[in-house]
Design a protein around this motif. Structure first.
Motif, PDB file in Angstrom:
ATOM      1  N   ARG A  53      -9.884  -3.527   3.654  1.00  0.00           N
ATOM      2  CA  ARG A  53      -8.538  -3.053   4.000  1.00  0.00           C
ATOM      3  C   ARG A  53      -8.584  -2.433   5.392  1.00  0.00           C
ATOM      4  N   ILE A  88       0.811  -1.212   0.000  1.00  0.00           N
ATOM      5  CA  ILE A  88       0.000   0.000   0.000  1.00  0.00           C
ATOM      6  C   ILE A  88       0.847   1.266   0.000  1.00  0.00           C
ATOM      7  N   GLU A 143      -3.375  -0.815   7.152  1.00  0.00           N
ATOM      8  CA  GLU A 143      -3.080  -0.424   5.774  1.00  0.00           C
ATOM      9  C   GLU A 143      -3.288   1.060   5.550  1.00  0.00           C
TER      10      GLU A 143
END
Length: 314
Positions: free
Chosen positions: A90, A55, A94
């Motif tokens: 997510r 990410i 993240e």
């Protein structure tokens, strides 16, 4: 219908402000007394990055795609607005990693986040960044100023992202000079910030190379109403020496995020010297002549244009 066609047909007529320049460029201009360039880019999971990509690399690539436009317009990054469509799958770890990388990357280019919007995405991750830039001249450098007799300059190396993606697809890490693994696709290697000053000080026309060197070179020539003659042998390709077929493949793949600009030939020595002093890799890869279109040569021989010049949105 390609993206450029429906923009020209449906959206350009709506863009009546002088700063929009008919939507022919990657940046618009805000203000008159203190001109500010502004650009925006979106990234969609599964299109511009893989769902499995780290990410932090997604955040950095988002910033760099916008910075690339500003550098090629002769502007230095300033303030950013972020639109974030974040999927529920997510987690917080993240988004924390995303935010940390975003802030670090913006700071590296002298910019800061000032606002935006966040929503929950029912599908994949969606991101859009709008970035302003301080123009280092009277306004942003456009694609429309190239003149016959100008030299064509290109920063950096072409084809690194293409080679990295090829390695990724094959599942093999095969480093080549200046790059390793899939980093060049996930994290494009931009020219230095000093490129903005070089463009502002010398360029008659400029744009960034993102959809492929050939298609973007043709777009600049068309916008300026001139013809461009390019020497493929002068282009720096990632991986060094290669045959013509490989050159054409890399020159049409895209995701290079280098700066392409034109400037009067009599400025060539000064441009080379300033670039060297600023740590900017730069090469003269051709010239502007009267006429229209793009033509290629290599080793003094004409090269036929490939059927596909680059990535067509739409």
């Amino acid at each position: 219908m390609a993206e450029k066609d429906w923009i020209a047909r449906y959206l350009a007529p709506l863009a009546q402000g002088a700063g929009a320049a008919g939507l022919r460029d990657d940046v618009a201009q805000l203000g008159v007394s203190d001109p500010v360039a502004i650009t925006t880019d979106a990234m969609v999971e599964g299109v511009h990055f893989l769902g499995t990509d780290p990410i932090d690399t997604v955040a950095r690539k988002l910033v760099r795609t916008n910075v690339s436009d500003l550098l090629a317009s002769g502007a230095e990054p300033a303030e950013a607005l972020l639109v974030l469509g974040w999927p529920k799958r997510r987690g917080e770890a993240e988004i924390a990693a995303f935010a940390a990388a975003l802030g670090d990357e913006l700071a590296a280019w002298g910019a800061q986040l000032i606002g935006g919007d966040t929503v929950t995405s029912p599908g994949g991750l969606f991101l859009s960044l709008t970035l302003t830039g301080r123009c280092l001249n009277a306004g942003p450098v456009r694609r429309t100023g190239a003149k016959a007799g100008d030299c064509v300059w290109l920063t950096g190396t072409i084809g690194a992202a293409a080679r990295a993606w090829q390695d990724h697809s094959r599942g093999i890490p095969s480093p080549f000079p200046g790059y390793s693994g899939t980093d060049a696709y996930r994290l494009p290697v931009l020219p230095p910030l000093a490129t903005a000053k070089l463009v502002a000080g010398h360029a008659s026309a400029a744009m960034d190379v993102s959809d492929g060197l050939l298609i973007d070179a043709k777009a600049l020539a068309e916008a300026s109403g001139v013809a461009m003659e390019m020497d493929l042998g002068a282009v720096r390709f990632a991986g060094g020496e290669m045959d013509l077929a490989e050159m054409l493949k890399l020159a049409t793949w895209g995701d290079d995020y280098q700066t392409l600009f034109t400037a009067p030939e009599n400025n060539s020595k000064l441009i080379s010297r300033e670039a060297q002093n600023s740590g900017i890799e730069i090469t003269c890869i051709g010239k502007i002549v009267a006429g229209s279109g793009l033509s290629l040569e290599r080793g003094g021989r004409n090269v036929n244009l490939p059927e596909t010049l680059g990535f067509e949105h739409g």
